[in-house]
Design a protein around this motif. Sequence first.
Motif, PDB file in Angstrom:
ATOM      1  N   TYR A 180       1.284  -5.297  -4.660  1.00 20.58           N
ATOM      2  CA  TYR A 180      -0.148  -4.996  -4.548  1.00 20.58           C
ATOM      3  C   TYR A 180      -0.603  -5.078  -3.085  1.00 20.58           C
ATOM      4  O   TYR A 180      -1.338  -4.213  -2.608  1.00 20.58           O
ATOM      5  CB  TYR A 180      -0.988  -5.955  -5.391  1.00 20.58           C
ATOM      6  CG  TYR A 180      -1.052  -5.594  -6.853  1.00 20.58           C
ATOM      7  CD1 TYR A 180      -1.575  -4.376  -7.276  1.00 20.58           C
ATOM      8  CD2 TYR A 180      -0.606  -6.478  -7.821  1.00 20.58           C
ATOM      9  CE1 TYR A 180      -1.644  -4.043  -8.613  1.00 20.58           C
ATOM     10  CE2 TYR A 180      -0.670  -6.158  -9.177  1.00 20.58           C
ATOM     11  CZ  TYR A 180      -1.188  -4.937  -9.557  1.00 20.58           C
ATOM     12  OH  TYR A 180      -1.257  -4.605 -10.879  1.00 20.58           O
ATOM     13  N   ARG A 210       0.555  -2.056  -1.244  1.00 19.91           N
ATOM     14  CA  ARG A 210      -0.246  -0.883  -1.603  1.00 19.91           C
ATOM     15  C   ARG A 210      -1.596  -0.905  -0.885  1.00 19.91           C
ATOM     16  O   ARG A 210      -2.052   0.109  -0.343  1.00 19.91           O
ATOM     17  CB  ARG A 210      -0.453  -0.816  -3.111  1.00 19.91           C
ATOM     18  CG  ARG A 210      -1.135   0.496  -3.529  1.00 19.91           C
ATOM     19  CD  ARG A 210      -1.321   0.592  -5.002  1.00 19.91           C
ATOM     20  NE  ARG A 210      -2.523  -0.170  -5.327  1.00 19.91           N
ATOM     21  CZ  ARG A 210      -2.761  -0.743  -6.495  1.00 19.91           C
ATOM     22  NH1 ARG A 210      -1.889  -0.648  -7.471  1.00 19.91           N
ATOM     23  NH2 ARG A 210      -3.872  -1.406  -6.708  1.00 19.91           N
ATOM     24  N   TYR A 211      -2.246  -2.057  -0.839  1.00 21.47           N
ATOM     25  CA  TYR A 211      -3.531  -2.161  -0.145  1.00 21.47           C
ATOM     26  C   TYR A 211      -3.366  -1.913   1.359  1.00 21.47           C
ATOM     27  O   TYR A 211      -4.210  -1.285   1.991  1.00 21.47           O
ATOM     28  CB  TYR A 211      -4.176  -3.525  -0.379  1.00 21.47           C
ATOM     29  CG  TYR A 211      -4.547  -3.777  -1.821  1.00 21.47           C
ATOM     30  CD1 TYR A 211      -5.081  -2.770  -2.607  1.00 21.47           C
ATOM     31  CD2 TYR A 211      -4.359  -5.022  -2.394  1.00 21.47           C
ATOM     32  CE1 TYR A 211      -5.428  -2.991  -3.935  1.00 21.47           C
ATOM     33  CE2 TYR A 211      -4.707  -5.267  -3.717  1.00 21.47           C
ATOM     34  CZ  TYR A 211      -5.230  -4.242  -4.477  1.00 21.47           C
ATOM     35  OH  TYR A 211      -5.574  -4.471  -5.792  1.00 21.47           O
ATOM     36  N   GLN A 222      -3.057   1.751   1.886  1.00 20.23           N
ATOM     37  CA  GLN A 222      -4.378   2.372   1.736  1.00 20.23           C
ATOM     38  C   GLN A 222      -5.197   2.187   3.013  1.00 20.23           C
ATOM     39  O   GLN A 222      -5.905   3.091   3.447  1.00 20.23           O
ATOM     40  CB  GLN A 222      -5.135   1.771   0.548  1.00 20.23           C
ATOM     41  CG  GLN A 222      -4.614   2.208  -0.794  1.00 20.23           C
ATOM     42  CD  GLN A 222      -5.299   1.469  -1.948  1.00 20.23           C
ATOM     43  OE1 GLN A 222      -6.057   0.528  -1.744  1.00 20.23           O
ATOM     44  NE2 GLN A 222      -5.001   1.895  -3.163  1.00 20.23           N
TER      45      GLN A 222
END
Length: 123
Positions: A14, A17-18, A21
């Motif tokens: 996670y 992924r952040y 982004q």
Amino acid sequence: MANQNVKGWRRVLYAFRYSMQGLKSCFELEEAFRQEVFLLIPLIPLALWLGDTPVERAILLGSLLIVPMVELLNSAIEANVDRVGLERHELSGRAKDIASAAVFVSIALCVVSWALILVPKWW
């Protein structure tokens, strides 16, 4: 906070992924960050080629990578200040100016590091 109960490898995934982004967002929205990334493309191989020792290569590469890292922080500060309010305020201006100064200092560090390593090789 999002995903507070996620543990172990899922938490790492996670977080990755952040982070991706954030990089994508900054690349799409911030011209200065895009310019720095485009400069990194030829400079990273050049740093590896010009550095004679592992320490020299690490300094050349590290000084390059600090610039976009500080630009990411600058962009985050600017986005946060703009979120709070778009009207002019002394403290908002000061926060943005200080963050911009941090980018300038990181670029100066990069230039000085490269000069200290490369100039003696050609003199």
